[in-house]
Motif scaffolding. Structure first.
Motif, PDB file in Angstrom:
ATOM      1  N   ILE A  16     -72.167   0.810  21.510  1.00  0.00           N
ATOM      2  CA  ILE A  16     -73.318   0.639  22.608  1.00  0.00           C
ATOM      3  C   ILE A  16     -74.069   1.729  22.817  1.00  0.00           C
ATOM      4  O   ILE A  16     -75.241   1.915  23.067  1.00  0.00           O
ATOM      5  N   GLU A  17     -73.175   2.975  23.006  1.00  0.00           N
ATOM      6  CA  GLU A  17     -73.717   4.334  23.116  1.00  0.00           C
ATOM      7  C   GLU A  17     -74.692   4.816  22.204  1.00  0.00           C
ATOM      8  O   GLU A  17     -75.701   5.206  22.387  1.00  0.00           O
ATOM      9  N   ILE A  24     -72.059   4.606  28.872  1.00  0.00           N
ATOM     10  CA  ILE A  24     -71.415   3.207  29.254  1.00  0.00           C
ATOM     11  C   ILE A  24     -71.824   3.298  30.988  1.00  0.00           C
ATOM     12  O   ILE A  24     -72.072   2.322  31.359  1.00  0.00           O
ATOM     13  N   ALA A  25     -71.433   4.507  31.520  1.00  0.00           N
ATOM     14  CA  ALA A  25     -71.389   4.537  32.938  1.00  0.00           C
ATOM     15  C   ALA A  25     -72.879   4.417  33.328  1.00  0.00           C
ATOM     16  O   ALA A  25     -73.184   3.527  34.760  1.00  0.00           O
ATOM     17  N   GLU A  26     -73.907   4.387  32.690  1.00  0.00           N
ATOM     18  CA  GLU A  26     -75.215   4.375  32.971  1.00  0.00           C
ATOM     19  C   GLU A  26     -75.452   2.772  33.072  1.00  0.00           C
ATOM     20  O   GLU A  26     -75.954   2.226  34.117  1.00  0.00           O
ATOM     21  N   LEU A  46     -79.546  -7.293  30.973  1.00  0.00           N
ATOM     22  CA  LEU A  46     -79.433  -6.376  29.969  1.00  0.00           C
ATOM     23  C   LEU A  46     -80.329  -6.686  28.989  1.00  0.00           C
ATOM     24  O   LEU A  46     -80.824  -5.826  28.075  1.00  0.00           O
ATOM     25  N   LYS A  47     -80.065  -7.914  28.453  1.00  0.00           N
ATOM     26  CA  LYS A  47     -80.875  -8.341  27.198  1.00  0.00           C
ATOM     27  C   LYS A  47     -82.243  -8.282  27.304  1.00  0.00           C
ATOM     28  O   LYS A  47     -83.043  -7.797  26.661  1.00  0.00           O
ATOM     29  N   THR A  48     -82.905  -8.938  28.331  1.00  0.00           N
ATOM     30  CA  THR A  48     -84.233  -9.119  28.770  1.00  0.00           C
ATOM     31  C   THR A  48     -85.022  -7.884  29.165  1.00  0.00           C
ATOM     32  O   THR A  48     -86.087  -7.327  28.734  1.00  0.00           O
ATOM     33  N   ALA A  59     -70.120  -7.655  26.760  1.00  0.00           N
ATOM     34  CA  ALA A  59     -69.145  -6.511  26.901  1.00  0.00           C
ATOM     35  C   ALA A  59     -69.097  -5.681  28.063  1.00  0.00           C
ATOM     36  O   ALA A  59     -68.253  -5.268  28.854  1.00  0.00           O
ATOM     37  N   ILE A  60     -70.358  -5.225  28.324  1.00  0.00           N
ATOM     38  CA  ILE A  60     -70.564  -4.317  29.335  1.00  0.00           C
ATOM     39  C   ILE A  60     -70.307  -5.109  30.783  1.00  0.00           C
ATOM     40  O   ILE A  60     -69.674  -4.678  31.758  1.00  0.00           O
TER      41      ILE A  60
END
Length: 70
Positions: A16-17, A24-26, A46-48, A59-60
């Motif tokens: 992801i990063e 990930i923190a963001e 997150l997707k759109t 996952a996030i």
């Protein structure tokens, strides 16, 4: 024990990063400000809004919500 592979949602974090260029923190902070939204609403956000794939978004959200429960 330290050599065991990471399992569960966190196993996606390095990808992801690398893919989306943010720590990930963001991503988790973006999820937390939308709480108490439901899991799938957060995944959809997150997707759109950020172009994230479903597996990465899930996952996030899953990891963030699990931390939030504790």
């Amino acid at each position: 024990m330290a050599d065991q592979p990471i399992k569960g949602p966190a196993s996606y974090f390095p990808s992801i990063e690398k893919t989306y260029g943010r720590p990930i923190a963001e991503w988790q902070a973006l999820v937390r400000v939308r709480l108490p939204a439901k899991h799938m609403a957060l995944v959809t956000m997150l997707k759109t809004e950020h172009g994230m794939g479903h597996g990465h978004a899930n996952a996030i959200v899953a990891h963030t919500l699990a931390e939030h429960k504790d």
